[in-house]
Design an enzyme around this catalytic site. Structure first.
Site, PDB file in Angstrom:
ATOM      1  N   ARG A 540     -82.915  80.418  72.649  1.00 38.17           N
ATOM      2  CA  ARG A 540     -81.524  80.818  72.443  1.00 38.17           C
ATOM      3  C   ARG A 540     -80.567  79.719  72.832  1.00 38.17           C
ATOM      4  O   ARG A 540     -80.829  78.975  73.775  1.00 38.17           O
ATOM      5  CB  ARG A 540     -81.144  81.964  73.379  1.00 38.17           C
ATOM      6  CG  ARG A 540     -81.640  83.291  73.041  1.00 38.17           C
ATOM      7  CD  ARG A 540     -81.352  84.190  74.256  1.00 38.17           C
ATOM      8  NE  ARG A 540     -82.309  85.259  74.310  1.00 38.17           N
ATOM      9  CZ  ARG A 540     -82.119  86.427  73.706  1.00 38.17           C
ATOM     10  NH1 ARG A 540     -81.002  86.669  73.067  1.00 38.17           N
ATOM     11  NH2 ARG A 540     -83.041  87.353  73.778  1.00 38.17           N
ATOM     12  N   SER A 603     -88.338  76.747  80.767  1.00 36.97           N
ATOM     13  CA  SER A 603     -89.315  77.581  81.476  1.00 36.97           C
ATOM     14  C   SER A 603     -90.694  76.959  81.549  1.00 36.97           C
ATOM     15  O   SER A 603     -91.689  77.528  81.058  1.00 36.97           O
ATOM     16  CB  SER A 603     -89.387  78.939  80.809  1.00 36.97           C
ATOM     17  OG  SER A 603     -88.087  79.445  80.663  1.00 36.97           O
ATOM     18  N   ASP A 657     -86.825  79.739  84.164  1.00 37.93           N
ATOM     19  CA  ASP A 657     -86.379  81.096  83.785  1.00 37.93           C
ATOM     20  C   ASP A 657     -86.426  82.085  84.948  1.00 37.93           C
ATOM     21  O   ASP A 657     -85.588  82.993  85.034  1.00 37.93           O
ATOM     22  CB  ASP A 657     -87.151  81.633  82.566  1.00 37.93           C
ATOM     23  CG  ASP A 657     -88.664  81.585  82.718  1.00 37.93           C
ATOM     24  OD1 ASP A 657     -89.147  81.048  83.740  1.00 37.93           O
ATOM     25  OD2 ASP A 657     -89.373  82.079  81.810  1.00 37.93           O
TER      26      ASP A 657
END
Ligand code: BG6
Ligand code: BG6
Ligand code: GLC
Ligand code: GLC
Length: 918
Positions: A540, A603, A657
């Site tokens: 995203r 992440s 994350d």
């Protein structure tokens, strides 16, 4: 000559007169074809009612599923014990079903008496008696040392949810033992056998009704046999029904045998118009008034009594015996079915009648004998007619189920009335053929009772049981004991300490990476930020607007795909693609050329020396782009932005994350000091005391540590719980030998473990008919969302099967059950392992702070946690058990880690400015 003629004339006249008299008297018992067709239609409606889920509770014909799904195919073999209880005789048997495809069955049997005090006494004693007889039989036949499976023929209405269970709905016929109704007879018998602990090592694998046993016995010789009928002490029929019509059992493929329990037809008043005063009187004097009304018009236990009641009434009316009645004629049960059969014998019938009546203390005339014989005929003919009507209804149903114009079928028959009554079979066959002219029916008498069939059912059950054991063995590999979980918790704790200490850190598998995130947002953060969120299911790009004071955040985001060839291409390509997505997003938001601070959720494990520097240690999960490991990802992003030369961005922070998630949740709940991801990957971060972090200077305050616990076990410390399936998954992964804990716990791998298990079970012939499809060989078919759907409790078996079919796996309902169990075992272990890891961290935090009791919030994200129906519950339960002194609150991150990354950026920006100003 003349005298002979006269005699003959006299006799014919006498006979006619008597027959007319009786016909008149028993007018109601003679059923016309029209009436029979009507009864047939009524029974068809009753069957439908019994099969429907909503209508079954009030249906009198219960249509009981038997869990017998197929007729014998000849592959059955083995040695079995069998009990046959509920007909006129109680038998114990040993059945040897021969191997090598030869249809050869050998039986040895022994009859045992069933005295009234046993069958109408106390239930426990009844079962103890049965167990005693079995023990006696085994002793006589020297079977004591053998462990044999047992099939129980139990000829009463039982509700079954599986083959080896039967809740007695009600006693019928002569039985009425106390405390048995509503209980499981298999369990009661098993308990009773325990008294013979040493001698009886017997496993009851199947409970079958006698009709089912009969059908199976006959089907062993004639594969067309799909109906079983008993006309004996009681009466009943079973037949093979399409699964799709059986509402009470899940699944829709194939067929299942239904025991209709047609004896109860009419118990709701449906047959009042054909019942006579004799039927009513008989019913009132029976053990179960108001029940089994159809059976009471048909079966052997009642026929003689009906005749007696009729004779008595006729005698009273002066129509027989010159109005005289004997005292014996007044006694219930004095006329039995065998008498009725004897009186109706072709040649000796009249003589028999005389003898029987004389034995009853009567003095019958010739006329009386003729009349009585005709009474018998009417009563037994009515019985055959009624059976024929109900059987015709079943045959019609079978024909319609098969959508055939003509049905060819075989009906397996048994029961003393059918066997010993001279005319009964003939009459029954004739009427059935008349009522269903479009069915070619073969009636096959079961010569060997229902036991042979029961042994077939037991043989299949025993094969299924053996298979079940194999499946359970595999599933057991995934079951962790409390002790094992505590062991894992302790090992994790050791790894934490190892990663935090300077000397041991370089070799630590749980890396405990400092993140340079030192505090929680305090609410004063504000501004507009860009955020990237890379490494989970979705990539995203976000715009986050933080307003100070009100703790309110507005976010705009767009999901972009990262094609596999880019995830696993070159580093440059990957970062160019990311920058391309940023450009698209800015364009889309109308922010072209804007220079915004950016927080980068990345992440993967990164070694950081400050908040805006992160060297990728190694790729995990599905990424494998070249030239990135050992490089600073912030630099790589900067360079890619430069290469594009379209906009400039101020990359302020790179965050994992887990850290982003902790921050997102920490913005709402200041107690949130742990961040957990249960998604594609598995990881956890938490706030650690600076003094414990030997890699970073300074002892004041706290810093967030990204544990990278996914690498737990990479030093072999989890080998004891690793299964062959885990190893296979590891070997087939992008990073063999690495991230072992992650590979047992996270969404990217759980489905793969399931797939490996399914392949193995299929190889063992336990699933998918032993056929490994191309689809099953395909990596990654079981995504987390499918696992979650399959395990949903709200889903019926059929829906599970549909999901599997969508996945290209052509499964039967049985397969679907197994697949669901496999998914359950794998995801349960994952949740428990997560729980053990989390318990290790909260306990460490509690002890470090010297607290007796600690409250802490864990911010959580990830598709596994969010979508799976049981994962979060099991995880929470495990933490509670393993860390009882910690009060752990779980807070789901609704907004993803982008928000947290923006908050971290805001804080970092503020600090940057403060530093500059100094
Ligand atoms: C026997 C079967 O042949 O017939 C039994 O083995 C069954 O299982 C019995 O119950 C039914 O007939 P009856 O006349 O003994 O009730
Ligand atoms: C998202 C977060 O909600 O969850 C990501 O924004 C994170 O940062 C992801 O990586 C983890 O879950 P999954 O299932 O998408 O890997
Ligand atoms: C009774 C029982 C039934 C059995 C039949 C024949 O009707 O309820 O289960 O099949 O008798 O024995
Ligand atoms: C992998 C990554 C880790 C990340 C986790 C969850 O374990 O190595 O950094 O937090 O997946 O996405």
């Amino acid at each position: 000559m003349f005298a002979v003629h006269l005699m003959a004339f006299y006799f014919t006249k006498l006979k006619e007169d008597q027959i007319k008299k009786v016909d008149r008297f028993l007018y109601h018992m003679r059923l016309s074809d029209e009436t029979l067709l009507d009864i047939m239609a009524r029974f068809q409606a009753e069957m439908q009612k019994g099969l429907g889920k909503d209508t079954n509770p009030t249906a009198s014909v219960k249509m009981l599923p038997t869990f017998v799904r197929a007729i014998p195919d000849g592959s059955e073999n083995g040695e079995f014990l069998s009990l046959d209880l509920g007909g006129s005789k109680f038998r114990v048997l040993k059945v040897q079903v021969s191997e090598e495809g030869k249809r050869n069955v050998q039986m040895e049997s022994q009859f045992y008496p069933t005295p009234n005090e046993i069958i109408r006494g106390n239930g426990t004693e009844l079962f103890e008696y049965v167990a005693d007889c079995l023990a006696d039989f085994m002793k006589t036949k020297e079977l004591m040392q053998k462990k044999l499976p047992l099939g129980l023929t139990f000829s009463f209405p039982c509700k079954q949810t599986k083959l080896d269970e039967g809740i007695l709905l009600s006693w019928t016929k002569k039985f009425k033992a106390r405390g048995v109704q509503g209980t499981d007879v298999v369990r009661s018998l098993t308990n009773a056998m325990k008294r013979h602990q040493q001698d009886l090592d017997v496993d009851i694998l199947a409970l079958v009704n006698d009709t089912v046993g009969t059908m199976m016995t006959c089907a062993y010789d004639d594969p067309y046999c799909e109906v079983g009928v008993i006309i004996g002490t009681g009466t009943n029929a079973c037949y093979m029904e399409d699964m799709s019509n059986i509402d009470l059992v899940e699944g829709d493929e194939g067929r299942m045998c239904i025991s209709t329990e047609w004896g109860a037809f009419g118990d709701d008043g449906a047959l009042e118009d054909i019942r006579t005063e004799f039927d009513r009187e008989l019913d009132l004097g029976s053990l179960n008034p108001g029940k089994q009304l159809f059976e009471k018009m048909i079966s052997g236990l009642y026929l003689g009594e009906l005749v007696r009641l009729i004779l008595l009434k006729m005698a009273k009316a002066g129509l027989l015996f010159g109005g005289e009645k004997s005292s014996a004629l007044h006694i219930k049960g004095k006329i039995e079915t065998r008498h009725v059969a004897a009186m109706e014998r072709y040649k000796e019938g009249l003589a028999n009648t005389r003898e029987i009546l004389t034995d009853l203390g009567l003095e019958p005339s010739d006329a009386d004998c003729i009349a009585v014989q005709h009474v018998c005929t009417i009563v037994s003919f009515r019985s055959a007619n009624l059976c024929a009507a109900a059987l015709a209804a079943i045959l019609t149903r079978l024909r319609e189920n098969k959508k055939l114009v003509r049905l060819r079928t075989t009906v397996g028959m048994d029961g003393t009335l059918y066997k010993i009554h001279p005319q009964y079979p003939k009459r029954l066959h004739k009427v059935v053929r008349k009522l269903v002219p479009n069915c070619d029916v073969r009636f096959l008498l079961s010569e060997s009772g229902s036991t042979k069939g029961a042994a077939m059912v037991t043989a299949v059950a025993s094969r299924v049981q053996a298979q079940r054991k194999q499946i359970d063995k595999v599933l057991a590999l995934f079951q962790l004991t409390q002790e094992q979980l505590v062991g894992i918790q302790n090992k994790m704790r050791v790894e934490f300490e190892c990663g935090l200490k300077k000397d041991t850190h370089p070799l630590a598998t749980v890396k405990m990476l400092p993140t340079y995130v030192c505090g929680m947002p305090d609410g004063t953060e504000k501004g507009k930020f860009l955020a990237l969120d890379l490494g989970g299911t979705n990539f995203r790009v976000l715009l986050v607007k933080i307003r100070s004071g009100r703790r309110s955040v507005r976010m705009y985001n767009k999901i972009f795909a990262i094609p596999l060839e880019i995830m696993q291409g070159t580093g440059e390509e990957l970062f160019d693609h990311i920058v391309q997505c940023i450009a698209d997003f800015l364009d889309y938001m109308g922010l072209k050329g804007a220079q915004l601070p950016l927080g980068f959720t990345f992440s993967f494990p990164c070694r950081q020396t400050s908040i805006d520097k992160g060297t990728l240690i190694e790729w995990t999960k599905g990424f494998k782009a070249t030239d990135c490991e050992g490089e600073d990802v912030v630099d790589m992003l900067r360079e890619a932005i430069k290469r594009r030369n379209e906009f400039d961005l101020d990359i302020v922070a790179v965050v994992n994350d887990t850290v982003g998630t902790m921050m997102t949740c920490g913005y709402e709940d200041r107690n949130c000091e742990v961040g957990l991801i249960a998604g594609t990957g598995s990881n956890m971060c938490y706030m650690e005391e600076m003094r414990n972090i030997e890699l970073v200077e300074g002892d004041e305050g706290k810093m967030c540590i990204n544990t990278e616990w996914g690498g737990f076990g990479d030093n072999g410390c989890l080998d004891d719980i690793q299964t062959q399936y885990d190893k296979e998954v590891d070997e087939g992964s992008l990073n063999p030998g690495k991230q072992r804990y992650e590979k047992m716990t996270s969404g990217m791998y759980l489905g793969e473990i399931v797939r490996q298990i399914l392949i193995d079970l299929t190889k063992q012939g336990l699933l998918f008919r032993g056929q490994i499809s191309e689809r099953l060989r395909t990596r990654g078919i079981f995504e987390t969302k499918f696992l979650s759907q399959i395990e949903s409790d709200r889903l019926a078996l059929l829906q599970v099967r549909r999901i599997l079919q969508q996945l290209g796996l052509d499964s039967t309902c049985e397969d679907s059950i197994v697949v669901k169990e496999v998914c359950g075992a794998v995801s349960r272990r994952a949740a428990q392992l997560y729980g053990a890891g989390l318990a290790a961290i909260v306990e460490k935090r509690r002890e470090d702070q010297g607290l007796e009791h600690m409250r802490i919030t864990v911010g959580v994200d990830g598709t596994l946690y969010k979508l799976h129906p049981h994962f979060s519950r099991i995880l929470q339960e495990t933490v509670k058990e393993l860390a009882p002194q910690c009060d752990v609150m779980f807070m789901l991150s609704e907004d993803g880690s982008g928000k947290g990354a923006a908050l971290i950026t805001a804080v970092a920006k503020r600090l940057q400015q403060a530093q500059r100003e100094h």
